[in-house]
Write a protein that holds these residues in place. Structure first.
Motif, mmCIF file in Angstrom:
data_model
loop_
_atom_site.group_PDB
_atom_site.id
_atom_site.type_symbol
_atom_site.label_atom_id
_atom_site.label_comp_id
_atom_site.label_asym_id
_atom_site.label_seq_id
_atom_site.Cartn_x
_atom_site.Cartn_y
_atom_site.Cartn_z
ATOM 1 N N ASP A 1 0.852 -1.182 0.000
ATOM 2 C CA ASP A 1 0.000 0.000 0.000
ATOM 3 C C ASP A 1 0.894 1.240 0.000
ATOM 4 O OD1 ASP A 1 -2.205 1.599 0.064
ATOM 5 O OD2 ASP A 1 -2.609 1.316 2.196
ATOM 6 N N VAL A 2 1.159 1.741 -1.207
ATOM 7 C CA VAL A 2 2.042 2.891 -1.372
ATOM 8 C C VAL A 2 1.272 3.999 -2.073
ATOM 9 C CG1 VAL A 2 4.185 3.702 -2.437
ATOM 10 C CG2 VAL A 2 4.041 1.368 -1.570
ATOM 11 N N VAL A 3 1.321 5.208 -1.505
ATOM 12 C CA VAL A 3 0.649 6.349 -2.118
ATOM 13 C C VAL A 3 1.453 6.773 -3.341
ATOM 14 C CG1 VAL A 3 -0.085 8.737 -1.789
ATOM 15 C CG2 VAL A 3 -0.261 7.110 0.095
ATOM 16 N N THR A 4 0.759 6.848 -4.497
ATOM 17 C CA THR A 4 1.459 7.217 -5.735
ATOM 18 C C THR A 4 1.007 8.561 -6.285
ATOM 19 O OG1 THR A 4 -0.171 5.999 -7.021
ATOM 20 C CG2 THR A 4 1.836 4.804 -6.401
ATOM 21 N N ASN A 5 -0.173 9.042 -5.875
ATOM 22 C CA ASN A 5 -0.671 10.288 -6.447
ATOM 23 C C ASN A 5 -0.513 11.487 -5.514
ATOM 24 O OD1 ASN A 5 -2.590 9.463 -4.652
ATOM 25 N ND2 ASN A 5 -4.350 9.801 -5.990
ATOM 26 N N GLY A 6 -0.061 11.292 -4.311
ATOM 27 C CA GLY A 6 0.223 12.385 -3.398
ATOM 28 C C GLY A 6 -1.005 13.151 -2.933
ATOM 29 N N ASP A 7 -0.734 14.275 -2.235
ATOM 30 C CA ASP A 7 -1.780 15.110 -1.674
ATOM 31 C C ASP A 7 -2.026 16.275 -2.612
ATOM 32 O OD1 ASP A 7 -3.542 16.461 -0.086
ATOM 33 O OD2 ASP A 7 -2.071 17.092 1.400
ATOM 34 N N ASN A 8 -3.197 16.356 -3.185
ATOM 35 C CA ASN A 8 -3.562 17.412 -4.128
ATOM 36 C C ASN A 8 -4.494 18.423 -3.477
ATOM 37 O OD1 ASN A 8 -2.391 17.535 -6.582
ATOM 38 N ND2 ASN A 8 -3.822 16.152 -7.607
ATOM 39 N N LYS A 9 -4.262 18.724 -2.207
ATOM 40 C CA LYS A 9 -5.176 19.563 -1.453
ATOM 41 C C LYS A 9 -5.393 20.926 -2.104
ATOM 42 C CE LYS A 9 -4.181 21.242 2.759
ATOM 43 N NZ LYS A 9 -3.985 21.272 4.220
ATOM 44 N N GLU A 10 -4.333 21.568 -2.560
ATOM 45 C CA GLU A 10 -4.467 22.898 -3.161
ATOM 46 C C GLU A 10 -5.321 22.860 -4.428
ATOM 47 O OE1 GLU A 10 -1.365 21.699 -2.280
ATOM 48 O OE2 GLU A 10 -1.312 22.817 -0.391
ATOM 49 N N ALA A 11 -5.119 21.851 -5.263
ATOM 50 C CA ALA A 11 -5.890 21.736 -6.501
ATOM 51 C C ALA A 11 -7.367 21.478 -6.194
ATOM 52 C CB ALA A 11 -5.323 20.632 -7.379
ATOM 53 N N MET A 12 -7.643 20.659 -5.179
ATOM 54 C CA MET A 12 -9.036 20.378 -4.821
ATOM 55 C C MET A 12 -9.706 21.613 -4.226
ATOM 56 S SD MET A 12 -9.058 16.448 -3.433
ATOM 57 C CE MET A 12 -7.793 16.651 -2.212
ATOM 58 N N LEU A 13 -8.999 22.325 -3.364
ATOM 59 C CA LEU A 13 -9.576 23.519 -2.750
ATOM 60 C C LEU A 13 -9.762 24.646 -3.756
ATOM 61 C CD1 LEU A 13 -7.787 23.630 0.718
ATOM 62 C CD2 LEU A 13 -10.193 23.191 0.267
ATOM 63 N N ALA A 14 -9.013 24.619 -4.869
ATOM 64 C CA ALA A 14 -9.162 25.651 -5.896
ATOM 65 C C ALA A 14 -10.557 25.598 -6.527
ATOM 66 C CB ALA A 14 -8.094 25.478 -6.970
#
Length: 97
Positions: free
Chosen positions: A67-80
């Motif tokens: 279980d490895v995260v490959t897409n990272g945290d896109n918090k800024e893009a989602m909050l945009a």
């Protein structure tokens, strides 16, 4: 010798399964259950010496990946895309008085 399915057994199964069967359906269920027990008894006659017991039909050991995260945290893009944001979170109208 296999157990004989009687009326008491059918009544008990109906209670446990919360079934309400008419007499015709009970007779059919008795016949079907008796056929199943007879088949299991027939299987007991097989010679299984030297046959390894199986827990699964496939020989695969572990088919799961790490279980490895490959897409990272896109918090800024989602909050945009949010209509309102506050302190890095979505801001929504108050719903409780």
């Amino acid at each position: 010798m296999a157990k004989i399915i009687d009326d008491e057994t059918i009544e008990n199964v109906c209670i446990l399964a919360k079934l309400s069967l008419n007499e015709e359906a009970k007779e059919k269920a008795k016949e079907d259950m008796q056929k199943m027990l007879d088949y299991v008894e027939k299987l007991d006659e097989l010679d299984t010496k030297g046959v390894e017991p199986l827990s699964h039909i496939f020989g695969d050991q572990n088919v799961f990946r790490e279980d490895v995260v490959t897409n990272g945290d896109n918090k800024e893009a989602m909050l945009a895309n949010a209509p309102k944001a506050k302190e890095g979170q979505y801001q929504v109208p108050k719903t409780i008085g």
